[in-house]
Design a protein around this motif. Sequence first.
Motif, PDB file in Angstrom:
ATOM      1  N   THR A   1      -2.881   5.468   5.780  1.00 33.61           N
ATOM      2  CA  THR A   1      -1.603   4.930   5.300  1.00 33.61           C
ATOM      3  C   THR A   1      -1.277   5.541   3.949  1.00 33.61           C
ATOM      4  O   THR A   1      -0.159   5.983   3.684  1.00 33.61           O
TER       5      THR A   1
ATOM      6  N   TYR B   1      11.933   4.632  -0.553  1.00 32.26           N
ATOM      7  CA  TYR B   1      11.218   4.937  -1.780  1.00 32.26           C
ATOM      8  C   TYR B   1      11.318   6.386  -2.244  1.00 32.26           C
ATOM      9  O   TYR B   1      11.198   6.649  -3.441  1.00 32.26           O
TER      10      TYR B   1
ATOM     11  N   THR C   1       0.850  -1.192   0.000  1.00 39.86           N
ATOM     12  CA  THR C   1       0.000   0.000   0.000  1.00 39.86           C
ATOM     13  C   THR C   1       0.885   1.242   0.000  1.00 39.86           C
ATOM     14  O   THR C   1       0.669   2.187  -0.769  1.00 39.86           O
ATOM     15  N   ILE C   2       1.903   1.214   0.859  1.00 39.99           N
ATOM     16  CA  ILE C   2       2.828   2.349   0.942  1.00 39.99           C
ATOM     17  C   ILE C   2       3.616   2.489  -0.353  1.00 39.99           C
ATOM     18  O   ILE C   2       3.757   3.585  -0.906  1.00 39.99           O
ATOM     19  N   THR C   3       4.141   1.385  -0.846  1.00 38.70           N
ATOM     20  CA  THR C   3       4.973   1.436  -2.052  1.00 38.70           C
ATOM     21  C   THR C   3       4.191   1.927  -3.257  1.00 38.70           C
ATOM     22  O   THR C   3       4.644   2.810  -3.997  1.00 38.70           O
TER      23      THR C   3
ATOM     24  N   SER D   1       5.795  11.550   0.270  1.00 36.17           N
ATOM     25  CA  SER D   1       6.424  11.317  -1.035  1.00 36.17           C
ATOM     26  C   SER D   1       6.422  12.545  -1.924  1.00 36.17           C
ATOM     27  O   SER D   1       7.281  12.699  -2.779  1.00 36.17           O
TER      28      SER D   1
ATOM     29  N   THR E   1       1.645   8.503   3.270  1.00 36.57           N
ATOM     30  CA  THR E   1       2.666   8.167   2.272  1.00 36.57           C
ATOM     31  C   THR E   1       2.685   9.178   1.147  1.00 36.57           C
ATOM     32  O   THR E   1       3.749   9.597   0.675  1.00 36.57           O
ATOM     33  N   SER E   2       1.496   9.579   0.688  1.00 35.98           N
ATOM     34  CA  SER E   2       1.439  10.532  -0.413  1.00 35.98           C
ATOM     35  C   SER E   2       1.999  11.893  -0.005  1.00 35.98           C
ATOM     36  O   SER E   2       2.746  12.521  -0.752  1.00 35.98           O
TER      37      SER E   2
ATOM     38  N   HIS F   1       9.889   3.074   5.792  1.00 40.25           N
ATOM     39  CA  HIS F   1       9.639   2.471   4.472  1.00 40.25           C
ATOM     40  C   HIS F   1       9.774   3.536   3.384  1.00 40.25           C
ATOM     41  O   HIS F   1      10.349   3.305   2.314  1.00 40.25           O
TER      42      HIS F   1
ATOM     43  N   SER G   1       2.661   8.817  -6.256  1.00 39.22           N
ATOM     44  CA  SER G   1       2.780  10.202  -5.800  1.00 39.22           C
ATOM     45  C   SER G   1       4.034  10.886  -6.305  1.00 39.22           C
ATOM     46  O   SER G   1       4.051  12.105  -6.463  1.00 39.22           O
TER      47      SER G   1
ATOM     48  N   THR H   1       1.527   3.756  -3.331  1.00 35.26           N
ATOM     49  CA  THR H   1       1.215   5.166  -3.124  1.00 35.26           C
ATOM     50  C   THR H   1       2.421   6.050  -3.382  1.00 35.26           C
ATOM     51  O   THR H   1       2.325   7.112  -3.996  1.00 35.26           O
ATOM     52  N   SER H   2       3.574   5.611  -2.901  1.00 30.95           N
ATOM     53  CA  SER H   2       4.776   6.414  -3.086  1.00 30.95           C
ATOM     54  C   SER H   2       5.165   6.516  -4.552  1.00 30.95           C
ATOM     55  O   SER H   2       5.525   7.587  -5.036  1.00 30.95           O
TER      56      SER H   2
END
Lengths: 129, 129, 129, 129, 129, 129
Positions: B62, B104, A62-64, B70, B66-67, B100, A70, A66-67
Amino acid sequence: MSRNPEKYNKGIDVLNEMVGAPGLQAIDVFQKFYPDFADFLVSFGFGEIYSREALDYKQRETITLTSLISQGAFDQLGFHLNAALNVGMSPKEIVELVIHCAAYVGFPKACSAMAQVMAVFEQRGITEI
Amino acid sequence: MSRNPEKYNKGIDVLNEMVGAPGLQAIDVFQKFYPDFADFLVSFGFGEIYSREALDYKQRETITLTSLISQGAFDQLGFHLNAALNVGMSPKEIVELVIHCAAYVGFPKACSAMAQVMAVFEQRGITEI
Amino acid sequence: MSRNPEKYNKGIDVLNEMVGAPGLQAIDVFQKFYPDFADFLVSFGFGEIYSREALDYKQRETITLTSLISQGAFDQLGFHLNAALNVGMSPKEIVELVIHCAAYVGFPKACSAMAQVMAVFEQRGITEI
Amino acid sequence: MSRNPEKYNKGIDVLNEMVGAPGLQAIDVFQKFYPDFADFLVSFGFGEIYSREALDYKQRETITLTSLISQGAFDQLGFHLNAALNVGMSPKEIVELVIHCAAYVGFPKACSAMAQVMAVFEQRGITEI
Amino acid sequence: MSRNPEKYNKGIDVLNEMVGAPGLQAIDVFQKFYPDFADFLVSFGFGEIYSREALDYKQRETITLTSLISQGAFDQLGFHLNAALNVGMSPKEIVELVIHCAAYVGFPKACSAMAQVMAVFEQRGITEI
Amino acid sequence: MSRNPEKYNKGIDVLNEMVGAPGLQAIDVFQKFYPDFADFLVSFGFGEIYSREALDYKQRETITLTSLISQGAFDQLGFHLNAALNVGMSPKEIVELVIHCAAYVGFPKACSAMAQVMAVFEQRGITEI
């Protein structure tokens, strides 16, 4: 740089779990070109980060995802869309993540992401969302 | 633009659930300045997006955290760090999300984010992670 | 770098037209510190770009405001919000530009921008939008 | 999400005005894949934002082009270059917008944008700028 | 995560060489808050990356300063401006790096960076460039 | 805009030194399309910036490569990877620059950059790093 075999092997295990052979091939290309870079990627990115306990793979994807969306890093998005499905994110959760991103980084990046989601779902024969 | 009262009120409810009075004050400032902007923010951002079923509030925070990290949107990070805690993300999950992100988007953005995490935890008297 | 006096003076004229004394003070600080940087900023940024005929100042401030918001370059936004008002963008046009940006870069950047719009309007005693 | 037919139809009308059939096809692909996403894109992006009165289509495409270039969202640039021409931006205004962006986001993004401008102008048989 | 003492201590040595006490204090704050984050930052960022042989500290600070400016990560810029001076970049080289960045990421980010360069030079009593 | 022949010719010389015929072809395409844009690119980007004395070409390519990677401007990266090799950066220095960037902007952008490094090295028959 001296490699840390423990972390590297852990990273390979994580990659195998998440994406199987395609993931390992991608790393292998870097490994042949410049081993230290593959080392960092595998040991730090996957051996360290992905295997930390506090967040499970589904949260991490989910984090990856999104990153990547974004920051507009779309080269890596297909790889992680596959990983996300493999670790249990549902197609619907993935699509809804992209929609959520539309509010946070705007529609252009969301559209680029959605196009890739469509492509990956098609490759995997996912017809129900 | 004619307002959509149903979506707007839904958005106010979501904001109230997530951040209570501070959140509503932030919106109120925009509401007094230019109601249409507050409308969009509340109706679309929270009335539409945040209340969609496929992802729960914890997953949505989450994505949001993250957004923000990022894209380097640190003005809104404090608000959402509080929201994340309120909707059930643990302090550890939040800190691990930042770690995390370091892999990224790099350490600079992660450090800026961690500094804000520290400030919010201190304000809320969180001493155990 | 040898200065191009014609372009530099043209740039100073443009700055004077657009923002008056505050703008010239900002440049003066750079001029005292490292003249070549002020040269580039004034000669290229304003002497060349801003004085090109195909787009008028109002169109150019539309572009500049949008670019600053879209890249999150908020340090320069106040300066250009003032310039935009000075060259004839209405308060409403400015606010609507920010709302348009919300769809293209997301609500976080739009919110940060709107907060600065509110501050500038307050400083200038603008109460009607 | 229940659709807002009024806003959706307004958005389709705007898209039709701005880009005609190609634009509707792009939406149709998303509509078939996940209707809610197409809904948001059309209703909010075009039904709400693009049809607001304070800025005309030409001003809006100025903002959109600038935002896309400034954030490096080049996947959507071709679509909007066509839209910009359709709503009355002259080829020269478009090229000059890119040059203005060079000062605000640097030459790399401006070069990527200019390459797409050249391609669109060629497709449309635009030889005079 | 088990710490890698060898890499951590190497990282502390590098930080000490580059920025002395202020740098170690910054890390210490993170260390007290969440040791694993400080571990990653020190072990990976400085113990691994900064001590690799192929590029010397001066080249590495050239890369770091450029990356911070180009991504708009200004929270960390002051720290690295000091580090750059400490490892032998001349004031002129630093100012010229910012000017070079103006062409590559635009004048807004360059102006924000130059303002911080001015502040650091003033703190350090640098009057000649 | 009246051209500045001195700066333009200087820029052409710099481009010739750095990349030879391929670089001049790239400019020529822009020159035929809209001469003023090529003017700015050549006169300012290369005639002014690249020929300034305080930093040599190798330092400048270090900055340029880092800026391109950090902002995700990958369209121009191949051009500058070639330029970097031509002005004396070793293959190892280039690869290590990408690794350094991984810590500062994250692994996604570093991976995209490394893929292009691999492609350029292959085109040039570079087998030893």
